[in-house]
Design a protein around this motif. Sequence first.
Motif, PDB file in Angstrom:
ATOM      1  N   LEU A 115      35.932  45.669 112.202  1.00 25.59           N
ATOM      2  CA  LEU A 115      36.960  44.634 112.226  1.00 25.59           C
ATOM      3  C   LEU A 115      38.258  45.200 112.789  1.00 25.59           C
ATOM      4  O   LEU A 115      38.633  46.335 112.521  1.00 25.59           O
ATOM      5  CB  LEU A 115      37.228  44.098 110.814  1.00 25.59           C
ATOM      6  N   GLN A 116      38.957  44.385 113.564  1.00 25.05           N
ATOM      7  CA  GLN A 116      40.269  44.768 114.059  1.00 25.05           C
ATOM      8  C   GLN A 116      41.277  44.626 112.914  1.00 25.05           C
ATOM      9  O   GLN A 116      41.173  43.711 112.100  1.00 25.05           O
ATOM     10  CB  GLN A 116      40.664  43.867 115.224  1.00 25.05           C
ATOM     11  N   ALA A 117      42.218  45.545 112.824  1.00 22.87           N
ATOM     12  CA  ALA A 117      43.276  45.488 111.810  1.00 22.87           C
ATOM     13  C   ALA A 117      44.541  44.961 112.477  1.00 22.87           C
ATOM     14  O   ALA A 117      45.051  45.565 113.419  1.00 22.87           O
ATOM     15  CB  ALA A 117      43.511  46.872 111.217  1.00 22.87           C
ATOM     16  N   ARG A 118      45.030  43.817 111.978  1.00 18.48           N
ATOM     17  CA  ARG A 118      46.218  43.185 112.568  1.00 18.48           C
ATOM     18  C   ARG A 118      47.304  43.027 111.511  1.00 18.48           C
ATOM     19  O   ARG A 118      47.002  42.745 110.345  1.00 18.48           O
ATOM     20  CB  ARG A 118      45.866  41.800 113.122  1.00 18.48           C
ATOM     21  N   LEU A 119      48.544  43.162 111.919  1.00 19.68           N
ATOM     22  CA  LEU A 119      49.650  43.017 110.983  1.00 19.68           C
ATOM     23  C   LEU A 119      49.813  41.553 110.563  1.00 19.68           C
ATOM     24  O   LEU A 119      49.701  40.641 111.379  1.00 19.68           O
ATOM     25  CB  LEU A 119      50.943  43.534 111.607  1.00 19.68           C
ATOM     26  N   VAL A 120      50.100  41.368 109.300  1.00 17.45           N
ATOM     27  CA  VAL A 120      50.272  40.039 108.736  1.00 17.45           C
ATOM     28  C   VAL A 120      51.676  39.514 109.063  1.00 17.45           C
ATOM     29  O   VAL A 120      52.595  40.292 109.359  1.00 17.45           O
ATOM     30  CB  VAL A 120      50.040  40.083 107.198  1.00 17.45           C
ATOM     31  N   PHE A 175      38.942  38.195 107.607  1.00 22.96           N
ATOM     32  CA  PHE A 175      38.355  37.084 108.358  1.00 22.96           C
ATOM     33  C   PHE A 175      37.114  37.616 109.087  1.00 22.96           C
ATOM     34  O   PHE A 175      37.193  37.994 110.261  1.00 22.96           O
ATOM     35  CB  PHE A 175      39.364  36.516 109.350  1.00 22.96           C
ATOM     36  N   LEU A 176      35.994  37.644 108.372  1.00 22.77           N
ATOM     37  CA  LEU A 176      34.779  38.219 108.963  1.00 22.77           C
ATOM     38  C   LEU A 176      34.356  37.475 110.220  1.00 22.77           C
ATOM     39  O   LEU A 176      34.017  38.089 111.232  1.00 22.77           O
ATOM     40  CB  LEU A 176      33.638  38.200 107.945  1.00 22.77           C
ATOM     41  N   ASP A 177      34.350  36.157 110.152  1.00 26.21           N
ATOM     42  CA  ASP A 177      33.864  35.370 111.292  1.00 26.21           C
ATOM     43  C   ASP A 177      34.734  35.560 112.529  1.00 26.21           C
ATOM     44  O   ASP A 177      34.247  35.526 113.655  1.00 26.21           O
ATOM     45  CB  ASP A 177      33.803  33.881 110.932  1.00 26.21           C
ATOM     46  N   GLU A 178      36.046  35.779 112.299  1.00 27.05           N
ATOM     47  CA  GLU A 178      36.957  35.963 113.425  1.00 27.05           C
ATOM     48  C   GLU A 178      37.048  37.413 113.868  1.00 27.05           C
ATOM     49  O   GLU A 178      37.661  37.727 114.880  1.00 27.05           O
ATOM     50  CB  GLU A 178      38.356  35.441 113.071  1.00 27.05           C
ATOM     51  N   GLY A 179      36.493  38.344 113.057  1.00 29.80           N
ATOM     52  CA  GLY A 179      36.435  39.742 113.461  1.00 29.80           C
ATOM     53  C   GLY A 179      37.681  40.559 113.198  1.00 29.80           C
ATOM     54  O   GLY A 179      37.918  41.566 113.875  1.00 29.80           O
TER      55      GLY A 179
END
Length: 197
Positions: A115-120, A175-179
């Motif tokens: 999974l990509q890690a993105r800032l909230v 968000f598993l489905d969104e990766g």
Amino acid sequence: MNEHNSNDDPQQRELLRVCRIGRAQGLKGEVNVMAFTDEAERRFAPGSVLSTEDGREFTVIRSRSFKLRWIVLFKGVEDRNAAEALNGLELFCEADDAETMADEDAWYPSDLIGLQARLVDGNALGLPEGTSVGTVSDVLEGAAQSILEITSQSADGDALTSLVPFVDEIVPEVFLDEGYLTLDPPGGLIPDPQALG
């Protein structure tokens, strides 16, 4: 929870590695176990059935936690000699089905890897929402909680690794489905996203 596939047969339920049995505890058949699950209270509850890869079953009679390990008594293990004979044995359980996991907002480690890690939005670093800070490359078992290993690349092409506690305050959503998953890391936990390649 650590994941372990029993074999490649799609008809077989997926097995999860729950624990490895260690040395005997006392004289009455109890054993020390190293847990590989974040649901130890559930997996070691009286009446729970765990099994070896070759299908031998072990029913929990009672269990208790002690510091960072569990002490468990299995049905049919009645003395120290029988307990010592189990040393090194790994026990498994069947994985919960995906629908149940989704309802409980739970994941297996293999679901998170990649999974990509993105800032909230509104993150403590003050950077734009959705800024990518790397990819989850592993999930490690920590003493208190799981740890996400997040790998990124510097502008020079060097691989950078950050260890991020998998707790709601730092990893608010998955968000598993969104990766991807979202992060709200305190300063210094991850490399400066603006310096990444």
